[in-house]
Scaffold this motif. Structure first.
Motif, PDB file in Angstrom:
ATOM      1  N   ARG A 115       0.814  -1.221   0.000  1.00 52.81           N
ATOM      2  CA  ARG A 115       0.000   0.000   0.000  1.00 52.81           C
ATOM      3  C   ARG A 115       0.847   1.271   0.000  1.00 52.81           C
ATOM      4  O   ARG A 115       0.630   2.170  -0.801  1.00 52.81           O
ATOM      5  CB  ARG A 115      -0.931   0.013   1.207  1.00 52.81           C
ATOM      6  CG  ARG A 115      -1.793   1.252   1.231  1.00 52.81           C
ATOM      7  CD  ARG A 115      -2.875   1.180   2.249  1.00 52.81           C
ATOM      8  NE  ARG A 115      -3.656   2.408   2.234  1.00 52.81           N
ATOM      9  CZ  ARG A 115      -4.502   2.744   3.155  1.00 52.81           C
ATOM     10  NH1 ARG A 115      -4.711   1.937   4.169  1.00 52.81           N
ATOM     11  NH2 ARG A 115      -5.166   3.869   3.070  1.00 52.81           N
ATOM     12  N   TYR A 116       1.824   1.348   0.920  1.00 56.40           N
ATOM     13  CA  TYR A 116       2.599   2.577   1.072  1.00 56.40           C
ATOM     14  C   TYR A 116       3.977   2.517   0.409  1.00 56.40           C
ATOM     15  O   TYR A 116       4.591   3.550   0.189  1.00 56.40           O
ATOM     16  CB  TYR A 116       2.768   2.917   2.557  1.00 56.40           C
ATOM     17  CG  TYR A 116       1.471   3.275   3.227  1.00 56.40           C
ATOM     18  CD1 TYR A 116       0.827   4.487   2.957  1.00 56.40           C
ATOM     19  CD2 TYR A 116       0.877   2.412   4.132  1.00 56.40           C
ATOM     20  CE1 TYR A 116      -0.362   4.815   3.572  1.00 56.40           C
ATOM     21  CE2 TYR A 116      -0.318   2.737   4.751  1.00 56.40           C
ATOM     22  CZ  TYR A 116      -0.928   3.929   4.470  1.00 56.40           C
ATOM     23  OH  TYR A 116      -2.116   4.261   5.084  1.00 56.40           O
ATOM     24  N   GLY A 117       4.500   1.349   0.144  1.00 61.37           N
ATOM     25  CA  GLY A 117       5.773   1.217  -0.538  1.00 61.37           C
ATOM     26  C   GLY A 117       6.999   1.162   0.348  1.00 61.37           C
ATOM     27  O   GLY A 117       8.105   1.022  -0.157  1.00 61.37           O
ATOM     28  N   PHE A 118       6.864   1.251   1.666  1.00 63.96           N
ATOM     29  CA  PHE A 118       8.045   1.192   2.531  1.00 63.96           C
ATOM     30  C   PHE A 118       8.536  -0.252   2.629  1.00 63.96           C
ATOM     31  O   PHE A 118       7.776  -1.197   2.457  1.00 63.96           O
ATOM     32  CB  PHE A 118       7.769   1.778   3.930  1.00 63.96           C
ATOM     33  CG  PHE A 118       6.742   1.031   4.728  1.00 63.96           C
ATOM     34  CD1 PHE A 118       7.096  -0.061   5.498  1.00 63.96           C
ATOM     35  CD2 PHE A 118       5.415   1.436   4.732  1.00 63.96           C
ATOM     36  CE1 PHE A 118       6.158  -0.749   6.241  1.00 63.96           C
ATOM     37  CE2 PHE A 118       4.462   0.759   5.470  1.00 63.96           C
ATOM     38  CZ  PHE A 118       4.829  -0.339   6.228  1.00 63.96           C
ATOM     39  N   PRO A 119       9.833  -0.457   2.908  1.00 61.46           N
ATOM     40  CA  PRO A 119      10.348  -1.824   3.023  1.00 61.46           C
ATOM     41  C   PRO A 119       9.907  -2.465   4.342  1.00 61.46           C
ATOM     42  O   PRO A 119      10.196  -1.946   5.408  1.00 61.46           O
ATOM     43  CB  PRO A 119      11.869  -1.641   2.987  1.00 61.46           C
ATOM     44  CG  PRO A 119      12.107  -0.222   3.330  1.00 61.46           C
ATOM     45  CD  PRO A 119      10.879   0.548   2.980  1.00 61.46           C
ATOM     46  N   GLU A 120       9.186  -3.567   4.251  1.00 61.46           N
ATOM     47  CA  GLU A 120       8.707  -4.261   5.454  1.00 61.46           C
ATOM     48  C   GLU A 120       9.759  -5.200   6.031  1.00 61.46           C
ATOM     49  O   GLU A 120       9.832  -5.370   7.242  1.00 61.46           O
ATOM     50  CB  GLU A 120       7.449  -5.073   5.131  1.00 61.46           C
ATOM     51  CG  GLU A 120       6.242  -4.242   4.866  1.00 61.46           C
ATOM     52  CD  GLU A 120       5.009  -5.079   4.603  1.00 61.46           C
ATOM     53  OE1 GLU A 120       3.926  -4.647   5.038  1.00 61.46           O
ATOM     54  OE2 GLU A 120       5.104  -6.145   3.971  1.00 61.46           O
ATOM     55  N   ASN A 121      10.536  -5.827   5.179  1.00 56.67           N
ATOM     56  CA  ASN A 121      11.556  -6.753   5.643  1.00 56.67           C
ATOM     57  C   ASN A 121      12.756  -6.661   4.711  1.00 56.67           C
ATOM     58  O   ASN A 121      12.611  -6.788   3.499  1.00 56.67           O
ATOM     59  CB  ASN A 121      11.016  -8.185   5.673  1.00 56.67           C
ATOM     60  CG  ASN A 121      11.895  -9.114   6.478  1.00 56.67           C
ATOM     61  OD1 ASN A 121      12.918  -8.716   7.008  1.00 56.67           O
ATOM     62  ND2 ASN A 121      11.488 -10.371   6.564  1.00 56.67           N
ATOM     63  N   VAL A 122      13.932  -6.432   5.286  1.00 58.56           N
ATOM     64  CA  VAL A 122      15.156  -6.284   4.507  1.00 58.56           C
ATOM     65  C   VAL A 122      16.239  -7.151   5.141  1.00 58.56           C
ATOM     66  O   VAL A 122      16.465  -7.079   6.347  1.00 58.56           O
ATOM     67  CB  VAL A 122      15.645  -4.814   4.487  1.00 58.56           C
ATOM     68  CG1 VAL A 122      16.926  -4.685   3.693  1.00 58.56           C
ATOM     69  CG2 VAL A 122      14.581  -3.895   3.943  1.00 58.56           C
ATOM     70  N   ILE A 123      16.883  -7.963   4.322  1.00 61.23           N
ATOM     71  CA  ILE A 123      18.036  -8.748   4.766  1.00 61.23           C
ATOM     72  C   ILE A 123      19.196  -8.390   3.843  1.00 61.23           C
ATOM     73  O   ILE A 123      19.104  -8.568   2.632  1.00 61.23           O
ATOM     74  CB  ILE A 123      17.763 -10.262   4.718  1.00 61.23           C
ATOM     75  CG1 ILE A 123      16.568 -10.615   5.598  1.00 61.23           C
ATOM     76  CG2 ILE A 123      19.005 -11.039   5.140  1.00 61.23           C
ATOM     77  CD1 ILE A 123      16.118 -12.057   5.480  1.00 61.23           C
ATOM     78  N   ILE A 124      20.270  -7.878   4.439  1.00 62.82           N
ATOM     79  CA  ILE A 124      21.465  -7.504   3.685  1.00 62.82           C
ATOM     80  C   ILE A 124      22.584  -8.434   4.120  1.00 62.82           C
ATOM     81  O   ILE A 124      22.975  -8.429   5.278  1.00 62.82           O
ATOM     82  CB  ILE A 124      21.853  -6.033   3.941  1.00 62.82           C
ATOM     83  CG1 ILE A 124      20.692  -5.102   3.579  1.00 62.82           C
ATOM     84  CG2 ILE A 124      23.114  -5.673   3.165  1.00 62.82           C
ATOM     85  CD1 ILE A 124      20.908  -3.660   3.986  1.00 62.82           C
ATOM     86  N   ARG A 125      23.090  -9.232   3.194  1.00 64.17           N
ATOM     87  CA  ARG A 125      24.168 -10.170   3.496  1.00 64.17           C
ATOM     88  C   ARG A 125      25.481  -9.557   3.015  1.00 64.17           C
ATOM     89  O   ARG A 125      25.735  -9.508   1.820  1.00 64.17           O
ATOM     90  CB  ARG A 125      23.947 -11.495   2.797  1.00 64.17           C
ATOM     91  CG  ARG A 125      22.684 -12.190   3.228  1.00 64.17           C
ATOM     92  CD  ARG A 125      22.601 -13.589   2.643  1.00 64.17           C
ATOM     93  NE  ARG A 125      21.329 -14.229   2.592  1.00 64.17           N
ATOM     94  CZ  ARG A 125      20.405 -14.298   3.533  1.00 64.17           C
ATOM     95  NH1 ARG A 125      20.593 -13.684   4.650  1.00 64.17           N
ATOM     96  NH2 ARG A 125      19.283 -14.944   3.382  1.00 64.17           N
ATOM     97  N   GLN A 126      26.312  -9.112   3.957  1.00 61.81           N
ATOM     98  CA  GLN A 126      27.583  -8.478   3.612  1.00 61.81           C
ATOM     99  C   GLN A 126      28.521  -9.474   2.933  1.00 61.81           C
ATOM    100  O   GLN A 126      29.183  -9.142   1.972  1.00 61.81           O
ATOM    101  CB  GLN A 126      28.254  -7.901   4.861  1.00 61.81           C
ATOM    102  CG  GLN A 126      27.430  -6.870   5.577  1.00 61.81           C
ATOM    103  CD  GLN A 126      27.215  -5.601   4.777  1.00 61.81           C
ATOM    104  OE1 GLN A 126      27.973  -5.275   3.890  1.00 61.81           O
ATOM    105  NE2 GLN A 126      26.164  -4.886   5.102  1.00 61.81           N
ATOM    106  N   ASP A 127      28.600 -10.711   3.461  1.00 64.86           N
ATOM    107  CA  ASP A 127      29.490 -11.725   2.911  1.00 64.86           C
ATOM    108  C   ASP A 127      28.765 -13.058   2.967  1.00 64.86           C
ATOM    109  O   ASP A 127      28.407 -13.529   4.043  1.00 64.86           O
ATOM    110  CB  ASP A 127      30.794 -11.780   3.713  1.00 64.86           C
ATOM    111  CG  ASP A 127      31.807 -12.746   3.113  1.00 64.86           C
ATOM    112  OD1 ASP A 127      31.507 -13.353   2.067  1.00 64.86           O
ATOM    113  OD2 ASP A 127      32.886 -12.886   3.693  1.00 64.86           O
TER     114      ASP A 127
END
Length: 176
Positions: free
Chosen positions: A143-155
């Motif tokens: 609906r609003y476009g904000f990120p609900e879940n983010v996983i950033i794998r550095q390595d």
């Protein structure tokens, strides 16, 4: 001299050809699994960048004036950084607080997170990860476009080198 009888058949040559063809098919089939094409990572990154841009535009145009949400962070960091906190935004003013006081690494009870992350900051982290070619997974609010879940794998190979942000319990006080 006694000679053993050896029948002459016309199938001898075709048997050898069939065995050779069967082995060739087997080698080609097995080698296929060693060289299966990996998905095009560059195309995936471009698709994620396009989705990020659309979501940022949706958030910029549709986000409400007054709202509240909970941020859950997961990382290899102190408890005061990885403990969930509540964010309240009212006409551009932001406040972040823990639901209950948290003991910091210095032994002091704190009620405000030392380095709160806002929705715009998470958009920035996604953009930076895409620019550096880091593997990420993102789910946006429809609906609003904000990120609900983010996983950033550095390595990918080193355990514990990731950041995760979850925005949940999004509540609007009054819509725009």
């Amino acid at each position: 001299m006694i000679r053993k009888y050896q029948p002459k058949t016309r199938y001898e040559l075709t048997t050898h050809v069939a065995v050779v063809l069967s082995l060739l098919i087997l080698f080609v089939s097995v080698s296929y699994f060693f060289f299966i094409a990996k998905p095009d990572e560059r195309a995936r990154q471009m698709e994620m960048a396009a989705t990020l841009k659309v979501s940022q535009e949706a958030w910029a145009s549709q986000h409400p004036i007054r709202f509240r949400y909970v941020v859950d962070r997961a990382c290899d960091c102190p408890a005061e950084v990885s403990t969930r906190y509540i964010v309240t935004e009212r006409t551009g003013q932001r406040e972040a607080e823990f639901p209950i006081p948290v003991e910091s690494s210095a032994g002091i009870l704190i009620t405000i997170p030392p380095d709160p992350v806002w929705i715009e900051d998470i958009f920035g982290k996604i953009e930076a990860a895409l620019d550096r070619g880091i593997a990420i997974e993102v789910r946006y609010n429809p609906r609003y476009g904000f990120p609900e879940n983010v996983i950033i794998r550095q390595d990918e190979n080193a355990p514990g080198t990731f950041e995760q942000y979850e925005i949940r319990d999004f509540e609007v006080f009054d819509a725009r």
